[in-house]
Design an enzyme around this catalytic site. Sequence first.
Site, PDB file in Angstrom:
ATOM      1  CB  THR A 275       2.941   9.947   4.609  1.00  0.00           C
ATOM      2  OG1 THR A 275       2.163  11.118   4.413  1.00  0.00           O
ATOM      3  CG2 THR A 275       3.969  10.213   5.698  1.00  0.00           C
TER       4      THR A 275
ATOM      5  CB  ILE B 131       5.946   2.361   0.993  1.00  0.00           C
ATOM      6  CG1 ILE B 131       6.020   3.486  -0.048  1.00  0.00           C
ATOM      7  CG2 ILE B 131       5.761   1.025   0.278  1.00  0.00           C
ATOM      8  CD1 ILE B 131       7.147   4.408   0.144  1.00  0.00           C
ATOM      9  CE  LYS B 132       0.403   2.854   4.391  1.00  0.00           C
ATOM     10  NZ  LYS B 132       0.415   4.276   3.937  1.00  0.00           N
TER      11      LYS B 132
ATOM     12  CG  ASP C  77      -5.563   5.011  -1.508  1.00  0.00           C
ATOM     13  OD1 ASP C  77      -6.321   5.420  -2.425  1.00  0.00           O
ATOM     14  OD2 ASP C  77      -4.989   5.785  -0.719  1.00  0.00           O
TER      15      ASP C  77
ATOM     16  N   GLY D 128      -9.225   6.684  -6.265  1.00  0.00           N
ATOM     17  CA  GLY D 128      -7.924   6.216  -5.784  1.00  0.00           C
ATOM     18  C   GLY D 128      -7.972   4.717  -5.508  1.00  0.00           C
TER      19      GLY D 128
ATOM     20  CG  ASP E 247      -1.597   1.291   1.519  1.00  0.00           C
ATOM     21  OD1 ASP E 247      -1.755   2.094   0.584  1.00  0.00           O
ATOM     22  OD2 ASP E 247      -1.996   1.506   2.695  1.00  0.00           O
ATOM     23  CB  ALA E 248       2.862   2.830  -2.617  1.00  0.00           C
TER      24      ALA E 248
HETATM   25  N1  LIG Z   1       4.708  11.859  14.445  1.00  0.00           N
HETATM   26  C1  LIG Z   1       3.789  12.444  13.667  1.00  0.00           C
HETATM   27  N2  LIG Z   1       3.956  13.730  13.306  1.00  0.00           N
HETATM   28  C2  LIG Z   1       3.053  14.329  12.519  1.00  0.00           C
HETATM   29  N3  LIG Z   1       1.939  13.726  12.082  1.00  0.00           N
HETATM   30  C3  LIG Z   1       1.722  12.468  12.408  1.00  0.00           C
HETATM   31  C4  LIG Z   1       2.632  11.743  13.206  1.00  0.00           C
HETATM   32  N4  LIG Z   1       2.161  10.508  13.366  1.00  0.00           N
HETATM   33  C5  LIG Z   1       1.005  10.448  12.684  1.00  0.00           C
HETATM   34  N5  LIG Z   1       0.726  11.630  12.139  1.00  0.00           N
HETATM   35  C6  LIG Z   1      -0.502  11.944  11.405  1.00  0.00           C
HETATM   36  O1  LIG Z   1      -1.037  10.787  10.905  1.00  0.00           O
HETATM   37  C7  LIG Z   1      -1.311  10.941   9.511  1.00  0.00           C
HETATM   38  C8  LIG Z   1      -0.943   9.663   8.874  1.00  0.00           C
HETATM   39  O2  LIG Z   1       0.422   9.501   8.942  1.00  0.00           O
HETATM   40  P1  LIG Z   1       1.126   8.223   8.381  1.00  0.00           P
HETATM   41  O3  LIG Z   1       2.543   8.558   8.127  1.00  0.00           O
HETATM   42  O4  LIG Z   1       0.832   7.059   9.232  1.00  0.00           O
HETATM   43  O5  LIG Z   1       0.375   8.109   6.995  1.00  0.00           O
HETATM   44  P2  LIG Z   1      -0.239   6.886   6.288  1.00  0.00           P
HETATM   45  O6  LIG Z   1      -1.404   6.342   7.024  1.00  0.00           O
HETATM   46  O7  LIG Z   1       0.860   5.946   5.930  1.00  0.00           O
HETATM   47  O8  LIG Z   1      -0.785   7.666   5.037  1.00  0.00           O
HETATM   48  P3  LIG Z   1      -0.541   7.517   3.498  1.00  0.00           P
HETATM   49  O9  LIG Z   1      -1.197   6.190   3.145  1.00  0.00           O
HETATM   50  O10 LIG Z   1      -1.242   8.706   2.952  1.00  0.00           O
HETATM   51  O11 LIG Z   1       0.928   7.499   3.305  1.00  0.00           O
HETATM   52  C9  LIG Z   1      -0.527  12.112   9.004  1.00  0.00           C
HETATM   53  O12 LIG Z   1      -1.350  12.896   8.171  1.00  0.00           O
HETATM   54  C10 LIG Z   1      -0.278  12.845  10.256  1.00  0.00           C
HETATM   55  O13 LIG Z   1      -1.346  13.721  10.408  1.00  0.00           O
HETATM   56  C1  LIG Z   2      -7.250  10.645  -1.786  1.00  0.00           C
HETATM   57  C2  LIG Z   2      -5.949   9.853  -1.798  1.00  0.00           C
HETATM   58  C3  LIG Z   2      -4.767  10.829  -1.840  1.00  0.00           C
HETATM   59  C4  LIG Z   2      -5.877   9.053  -0.483  1.00  0.00           C
HETATM   60  O1  LIG Z   2      -4.710   8.337  -0.397  1.00  0.00           O
HETATM   61  C5  LIG Z   2      -5.912   8.863  -2.985  1.00  0.00           C
HETATM   62  O2  LIG Z   2      -6.935   7.933  -2.875  1.00  0.00           O
HETATM   63  C6  LIG Z   2      -6.033   9.559  -4.329  1.00  0.00           C
HETATM   64  O3  LIG Z   2      -5.083  10.127  -4.812  1.00  0.00           O
HETATM   65  N1  LIG Z   2      -7.252   9.483  -4.950  1.00  0.00           N
HETATM   66  C7  LIG Z   2      -7.551   9.993  -6.273  1.00  0.00           C
HETATM   67  C8  LIG Z   2      -8.784  10.830  -6.281  1.00  0.00           C
HETATM   68  C9  LIG Z   2     -10.055  10.147  -5.815  1.00  0.00           C
HETATM   69  O4  LIG Z   2     -10.017   9.110  -5.133  1.00  0.00           O
HETATM   70  O5  LIG Z   2     -11.134  10.641  -6.156  1.00  0.00           O
HETATM   71  K   LIG Z   3      -5.405   7.975   3.024  1.00  0.00           K
END
Ligand SMILES: Nc1ncnc2c1ncn2[C@@H]1O[C@H](COP(=O)(O)OP(=O)(O)OP(=O)(O)O)[C@@H](O)[C@H]1O
Ligand SMILES: CC(C)(CO)[C@@H](O)C(=O)NCCC(=O)O
Ligand SMILES: [K+]
Length: 249
Positions: free
Chosen positions: A10, A12-13, A100, A98, A6-7
Amino acid sequence: MLLLIDAGNTRIKWALADEGAAPGAWVASGAVTHAELNHLPAAWPKQGITRALVSNVAGSKLHDQLRLMMPTADVTWFASKAQLAGLRNAYRNPSQLGCDRFAAALGARALAPGQAVIVATCGTATTIDAVSADGVFLGGMILPGLGLMASSLAHNTAQLPEVAPGLLPAGFADNTADAILSGCLSAQAGAIERACALHGASACIVSGGAAQYIAPVLRLSIGHRIVDNIVLIGLHSTVTSSPLQDSPC
Ligand SMILES: Nc1ncnc2c1ncn2[C@@H]1O[C@H](COP(=O)(O)OP(=O)(O)OP(=O)(O)O)[C@@H](O)[C@H]1O
Ligand SMILES: CC(C)(CO)[C@@H](O)C(=O)NCCC(=O)O
Ligand SMILES: [K+]
């Protein structure tokens, strides 16, 4: 072995599963930021990854970088479709959704079959999507994620600081940092509560990095369930016939 990715914008999981394993039954899993991308190959077995299923919403450069890291795998780049695995996509242009979000909706369907579900994924952006009891992705909401919402205040005002996310009762704060956090948490949780009411949801799934902060302030009569990564569960559900190990919502 199957590699699921799941990229996001922020992080990449990823998760590794044996072929045929139930969705969510990982052998190993992890997450890296974009800056740590080159740590990934060392975390994966040198041999044995035969298949990979990737949801990427972070652009073509990352697509190319990831492809080079999986030289031996048969890679499928997951995409939103008009219909898949019993889920119909009601987006006006199904491919605009999207991938995801489509995967998260499939994950919600696997965890809450036959229920009207709201699935909120709280990452860089927060997405709040509705899936009907009979398996239609109805559409959703996109808002700035908790971090983006808070940092937009710091970047566009003279007096407001950058705040770290944290746990807080989303009430009336007596200092600036808590007031910003309370406002942003209330906006996120309020949108999820509103979506559940609009949809008449009987289940609510909250996932993503910020779920740990947003879920505790939710006030929902139907309750909610935190799922570490609903996108990976949804991806996995499309390639295995094994029933979910987890208990349903
Ligand atoms: N240490 C931190 N500092 C700032 N924000 C954080 C922190 N930990 C979590 N967050 C918040 O959690 C949200 C998700 O962060 P995370 O890095 O886990 O993203 P994600 O779930 O992997 O998202 P994506 O799939 O978009 O990459 C960020 O928008 C941020 O608001
Ligand atoms: C909304 C995000 C950024 C969430 O990760 C992603 O799903 C995306 O880029 N979506 C495209 C636009 C849409 O889903 O309508
Ligand atoms: K998201």
